[in-house]
Motif scaffolding. Sequence first.
Motif, PDB file in Angstrom:
ATOM      1  N   MET A  93      39.251  40.716  37.420  1.00 31.82           N
ATOM      2  CA  MET A  93      38.566  41.611  36.498  1.00 31.82           C
ATOM      3  C   MET A  93      37.150  41.872  37.020  1.00 31.82           C
ATOM      4  O   MET A  93      36.727  43.010  37.132  1.00 31.82           O
ATOM      5  CB  MET A  93      38.528  40.964  35.115  1.00 31.82           C
ATOM      6  N   VAL A  94      36.432  40.786  37.339  1.00 35.71           N
ATOM      7  CA  VAL A  94      35.143  40.920  38.024  1.00 35.71           C
ATOM      8  C   VAL A  94      35.433  40.755  39.506  1.00 35.71           C
ATOM      9  O   VAL A  94      35.724  39.661  39.969  1.00 35.71           O
ATOM     10  CB  VAL A  94      34.165  39.832  37.561  1.00 35.71           C
ATOM     11  N   SER A 123      45.052  39.668  47.991  1.00 37.94           N
ATOM     12  CA  SER A 123      44.046  40.292  47.132  1.00 37.94           C
ATOM     13  C   SER A 123      43.692  39.377  45.969  1.00 37.94           C
ATOM     14  O   SER A 123      42.521  39.252  45.603  1.00 37.94           O
ATOM     15  CB  SER A 123      44.561  41.621  46.564  1.00 37.94           C
ATOM     16  N   VAL A 124      44.698  38.735  45.407  1.00 31.01           N
ATOM     17  CA  VAL A 124      44.443  37.840  44.285  1.00 31.01           C
ATOM     18  C   VAL A 124      43.570  36.675  44.748  1.00 31.01           C
ATOM     19  O   VAL A 124      42.541  36.372  44.142  1.00 31.01           O
ATOM     20  CB  VAL A 124      45.768  37.319  43.677  1.00 31.01           C
ATOM     21  N   ALA A 125      43.963  36.053  45.854  1.00 34.72           N
ATOM     22  CA  ALA A 125      43.258  34.854  46.305  1.00 34.72           C
ATOM     23  C   ALA A 125      41.810  35.152  46.658  1.00 34.72           C
ATOM     24  O   ALA A 125      40.922  34.328  46.455  1.00 34.72           O
ATOM     25  CB  ALA A 125      43.964  34.249  47.517  1.00 34.72           C
ATOM     26  N   LYS A 136      45.498  44.124  34.235  1.00 35.80           N
ATOM     27  CA  LYS A 136      45.583  45.581  34.371  1.00 35.80           C
ATOM     28  C   LYS A 136      46.846  46.131  33.703  1.00 35.80           C
ATOM     29  O   LYS A 136      46.868  47.281  33.274  1.00 35.80           O
ATOM     30  CB  LYS A 136      45.607  45.962  35.860  1.00 35.80           C
ATOM     31  N   THR A 137      47.898  45.318  33.676  1.00 34.33           N
ATOM     32  CA  THR A 137      49.164  45.847  33.148  1.00 34.33           C
ATOM     33  C   THR A 137      49.466  45.388  31.732  1.00 34.33           C
ATOM     34  O   THR A 137      50.315  45.990  31.070  1.00 34.33           O
ATOM     35  CB  THR A 137      50.337  45.405  34.047  1.00 34.33           C
ATOM     36  N   ALA A 138      48.830  44.325  31.285  1.00 34.25           N
ATOM     37  CA  ALA A 138      49.216  43.812  29.972  1.00 34.25           C
ATOM     38  C   ALA A 138      47.999  43.431  29.149  1.00 34.25           C
ATOM     39  O   ALA A 138      47.031  42.895  29.677  1.00 34.25           O
ATOM     40  CB  ALA A 138      50.117  42.592  30.142  1.00 34.25           C
ATOM     41  N   PRO A 139      48.042  43.706  27.837  1.00 34.20           N
ATOM     42  CA  PRO A 139      46.941  43.289  26.969  1.00 34.20           C
ATOM     43  C   PRO A 139      46.960  41.770  26.755  1.00 34.20           C
ATOM     44  O   PRO A 139      47.966  41.118  27.042  1.00 34.20           O
ATOM     45  CB  PRO A 139      47.220  44.020  25.659  1.00 34.20           C
ATOM     46  N   LEU A 140      45.855  41.290  26.246  1.00 38.72           N
ATOM     47  CA  LEU A 140      45.687  39.844  26.102  1.00 38.72           C
ATOM     48  C   LEU A 140      46.803  39.196  25.300  1.00 38.72           C
ATOM     49  O   LEU A 140      47.313  38.127  25.673  1.00 38.72           O
ATOM     50  CB  LEU A 140      44.328  39.564  25.449  1.00 38.72           C
ATOM     51  N   GLU A 141      47.222  39.844  24.198  1.00 36.42           N
ATOM     52  CA  GLU A 141      48.213  39.168  23.346  1.00 36.42           C
ATOM     53  C   GLU A 141      49.550  38.980  24.063  1.00 36.42           C
ATOM     54  O   GLU A 141      50.281  38.026  23.796  1.00 36.42           O
ATOM     55  CB  GLU A 141      48.382  39.862  21.986  1.00 36.42           C
ATOM     56  N   ILE A 142      49.845  39.876  25.020  1.00 38.42           N
ATOM     57  CA  ILE A 142      51.071  39.689  25.802  1.00 38.42           C
ATOM     58  C   ILE A 142      50.846  38.621  26.876  1.00 38.42           C
ATOM     59  O   ILE A 142      51.684  37.754  27.102  1.00 38.42           O
ATOM     60  CB  ILE A 142      51.488  41.022  26.477  1.00 38.42           C
ATOM     61  N   ARG A 143      49.674  38.692  27.518  1.00 36.97           N
ATOM     62  CA  ARG A 143      49.378  37.707  28.570  1.00 36.97           C
ATOM     63  C   ARG A 143      49.426  36.291  28.025  1.00 36.97           C
ATOM     64  O   ARG A 143      49.879  35.372  28.695  1.00 36.97           O
ATOM     65  CB  ARG A 143      47.997  37.992  29.180  1.00 36.97           C
ATOM     66  N   GLU A 144      48.964  36.148  26.779  1.00 44.15           N
ATOM     67  CA  GLU A 144      49.007  34.821  26.145  1.00 44.15           C
ATOM     68  C   GLU A 144      50.423  34.275  26.076  1.00 44.15           C
ATOM     69  O   GLU A 144      50.656  33.087  26.280  1.00 44.15           O
ATOM     70  CB  GLU A 144      48.456  34.902  24.720  1.00 44.15           C
ATOM     71  N   PHE A 184      59.239  28.586  45.111  1.00 43.29           N
ATOM     72  CA  PHE A 184      58.393  29.495  44.328  1.00 43.29           C
ATOM     73  C   PHE A 184      57.097  28.803  43.943  1.00 43.29           C
ATOM     74  O   PHE A 184      56.994  27.578  43.936  1.00 43.29           O
ATOM     75  CB  PHE A 184      59.124  29.975  43.073  1.00 43.29           C
ATOM     76  N   VAL A 185      56.091  29.639  43.627  1.00 47.15           N
ATOM     77  CA  VAL A 185      54.798  29.147  43.151  1.00 47.15           C
ATOM     78  C   VAL A 185      54.457  29.931  41.900  1.00 47.15           C
ATOM     79  O   VAL A 185      54.639  31.146  41.862  1.00 47.15           O
ATOM     80  CB  VAL A 185      53.688  29.350  44.214  1.00 47.15           C
ATOM     81  N   ILE A 186      53.996  29.232  40.880  1.00 49.97           N
ATOM     82  CA  ILE A 186      53.636  29.909  39.635  1.00 49.97           C
ATOM     83  C   ILE A 186      52.125  29.876  39.471  1.00 49.97           C
ATOM     84  O   ILE A 186      51.500  28.812  39.476  1.00 49.97           O
ATOM     85  CB  ILE A 186      54.283  29.229  38.421  1.00 49.97           C
ATOM     86  N   LEU A 187      51.527  31.065  39.336  1.00 52.84           N
ATOM     87  CA  LEU A 187      50.085  31.173  39.119  1.00 52.84           C
ATOM     88  C   LEU A 187      49.871  31.679  37.703  1.00 52.84           C
ATOM     89  O   LEU A 187      50.257  32.799  37.377  1.00 52.84           O
ATOM     90  CB  LEU A 187      49.480  32.153  40.131  1.00 52.84           C
ATOM     91  N   SER A 188      49.272  30.841  36.865  1.00 49.44           N
ATOM     92  CA  SER A 188      49.057  31.276  35.494  1.00 49.44           C
ATOM     93  C   SER A 188      47.624  31.017  35.091  1.00 49.44           C
ATOM     94  O   SER A 188      47.175  29.883  35.036  1.00 49.44           O
ATOM     95  CB  SER A 188      50.022  30.540  34.551  1.00 49.44           C
ATOM     96  N   THR A 189      46.872  32.111  34.847  1.00 52.55           N
ATOM     97  CA  THR A 189      45.487  31.995  34.380  1.00 52.55           C
ATOM     98  C   THR A 189      45.351  32.864  33.142  1.00 52.55           C
ATOM     99  O   THR A 189      46.333  33.478  32.709  1.00 52.55           O
ATOM    100  CB  THR A 189      44.503  32.493  35.449  1.00 52.55           C
ATOM    101  N   CYS A 190      44.147  32.943  32.595  1.00 53.06           N
ATOM    102  CA  CYS A 190      44.013  33.760  31.386  1.00 53.06           C
ATOM    103  C   CYS A 190      44.171  35.242  31.697  1.00 53.06           C
ATOM    104  O   CYS A 190      44.437  36.041  30.814  1.00 53.06           O
ATOM    105  CB  CYS A 190      42.700  33.472  30.691  1.00 53.06           C
ATOM    106  N   ASN A 191      44.015  35.600  32.964  1.00 54.27           N
ATOM    107  CA  ASN A 191      44.139  37.019  33.310  1.00 54.27           C
ATOM    108  C   ASN A 191      45.478  37.409  33.907  1.00 54.27           C
ATOM    109  O   ASN A 191      45.775  38.587  34.044  1.00 54.27           O
ATOM    110  CB  ASN A 191      43.047  37.411  34.293  1.00 54.27           C
ATOM    111  N   ARG A 192      46.260  36.417  34.307  1.00 54.60           N
ATOM    112  CA  ARG A 192      47.518  36.759  34.958  1.00 54.60           C
ATOM    113  C   ARG A 192      48.505  35.614  34.907  1.00 54.60           C
ATOM    114  O   ARG A 192      48.119  34.439  34.863  1.00 54.60           O
ATOM    115  CB  ARG A 192      47.277  37.153  36.416  1.00 54.60           C
ATOM    116  N   THR A 193      49.785  35.984  34.904  1.00 57.33           N
ATOM    117  CA  THR A 193      50.834  35.004  35.167  1.00 57.33           C
ATOM    118  C   THR A 193      51.741  35.644  36.205  1.00 57.33           C
ATOM    119  O   THR A 193      52.263  36.742  35.992  1.00 57.33           O
ATOM    120  CB  THR A 193      51.629  34.678  33.903  1.00 57.33           C
ATOM    121  N   GLU A 194      51.860  34.962  37.362  1.00 54.92           N
ATOM    122  CA  GLU A 194      52.631  35.556  38.446  1.00 54.92           C
ATOM    123  C   GLU A 194      53.553  34.528  39.073  1.00 54.92           C
ATOM    124  O   GLU A 194      53.205  33.350  39.163  1.00 54.92           O
ATOM    125  CB  GLU A 194      51.693  36.110  39.515  1.00 54.92           C
TER     126      GLU A 194
END
Lengths: 428, 271
Positions: free
Chosen positions: A109-110, A101-103, A11-19, A43-53
Amino acid sequence: MHILVFGLNHKTAPLEIREKFYISEEKIGEFITYVKEKGIKEFVILSTCNRTEFYLFSETPDLDLKNLEKALLEHLNIKHNWVKEYTYTLHDEDAYRHLLSVASGLDSMVIGEPQILGQVKDAYRAATFYNSTGLLSNRIFHRAFNVAKKIRTETKIGYNPVSISSMAVEMAKRIFGDLREKKILTIGAGEMTKIALKNFKREGIKKIYVLNRTFANAKKLAEEIVGEAYPIEELERFLSEVDLILTSTGAEDFVLKRDSMLRAMKTRKFKPLFIIDIAVPRDVDPSVSHIENVYLYNIDDLKELSQKHFVNRMREAEKAKEIVEEEVQKLPLLIKQMDTKPLILHIIETIETMRKEELKKAFNRMKYLDEDTKQNIENLTRAIVRKIIHSHIELIRKNGSYEVLETLKLLFKFEDTNEERDSSRDKG
Amino acid sequence: MNIRLFYLSVGLYLFSTFFYLIYFATVKHLVERIGFLFLLGGIIAHFLSLILRYFEAGYTPITNLYESLSFLALCIGGFFVFIRHIHKARILGSFILPVISVIIIITAFLPQEINPLPPYLRSFYLPIHTTFCFLGNAIFFVSFVVSVLYIITENYIKKKRLTSFSMRLPSLELLDRINVRCISMGFPFLTFGIITGSLWASLAWGSYWSWDPKEIWSLITWLIYAIVIHRRLLVGWKGRKTAYMMILGFFSILVTFLGVNYLMGGKHSYL
């Protein structure tokens, strides 16, 4: 203790930035170690194609965040202004709400898609493996998994299929119920066909026949999804045999016409037939749908259905959000329970009191001892007690799971003040 | 005593219906199981009440409207248990149980006292003929519900609509399969019912067939179901056509069972 989320998503970043922010599974260990070297402990790092948190658990979250940003800039080759422009930072309740909400797929996205829960679990597992989790993160993540599970069972958020091919499967189930004894014929061998067939395969469909004008393509697809390929000339005989037909050819004209379908239906004694036409322009004469026991869906029908179902999902999402809110309310209590200082103090105090009392009794019995010996005995008991206390504190610090804390509380008769302990206990 | 047991079964049926309606709304299997247990309880209590009544009255208690409707409800319940076991069509209960409830409530308001058996019913055919007929009627009653559901479900699919209501309905194939089971079981019962009826008639009235309204309508009913079987096997009257015919057949049963007695009279006018 505080929780903080820092990161970006679709929602906040386009794909090229998320990459650029993406941290692959192979690199996650290296990166966790690197962040730990910066002085960030939990800490915990969650990194998928839609998000890095990044989920930080800390007494000094803002300091940790600064260090984390530094680590990101150095390690991932990220520009400073991207951080400003595309990321978000959430604190405490907001952060917890976000994790829930994420979990549960509410932030996906869907909406309601189930894969994300697995990804969150993987992220947490990696963090445990590389030793970057602790008391609070353990507790919070386990609760998030439970809430996600609860949402899945109590709302129908994951109930409604959304993609066109899963919509086709759903309609097939409305007609046939069980697909395990059914045969499907596909005319055309494109990418869409492959996706749809995989969906049907997952339902255990019995047989797949692939027909295509270019026989080689039919053969290739048939091999890939374990079906049987036949030349297009044999179409007629399959029409009366199969239960489902999936068409996706590039033909300009109708491939299935009313006359041939009517003939086929008579031969098969009007056994129900489900035709899915995902070709543009259409492959099947629309008037075919007027034939008894023929159910014809084209790509627009399926799209419209999945659109409507999206609306349904939104309604279910509202229910899910209520469950999330309920859980978020519990956060202050959770954090308080996780606060181990009072417990540690209590343990020290209990053991120390025991030591002093026993020592006093002993000295009373042994009046003849001189001061020097007394001092030596005193030192000896102190050393023993320190070692005992140390092992307890070690246990709390290193594996302060809920169970361990509860056991210690029982063992040392520690009473939590003003809280309902059981109500917040995880169920199941 | 039989009346008390009967009212116990009424209560159990109503509870069962309640849980089956909840089941339709929630799709929780536990709720269905509870509903099913209530149904089983109801059936057992109901069956016992019939046995008690048999001993209290001294004859098979299927002789008037109260007794026959009550027996019909029992047969429908029993047949649903069978269908549920064979076809795993649990959601069907949400439609069958309300039907049972309606019948049983009507029954509860009918006069229930035991009268001495009229002489024209004193026959060895009484239990056989009535049991066959009502088992057939019950099966076709279920088939009527299934057929209505088939038409509703098919409409949803043809119109390309998918709602939370339609998603709970059984699949077309399952409904059609249950309908086939209904014909293949109901038709023999109906046939034997008519045959035993005509044997009884020859004893009681002196001829096997006297074109009495009841006889004519049961023949019409029989023909309708015979046509379904014939057409289905020969030209494939599957799905919707079968469903329409089963609905037609059911209305014919209604005329045979009730209409003839209340509108047309005839020899068979006791029921």
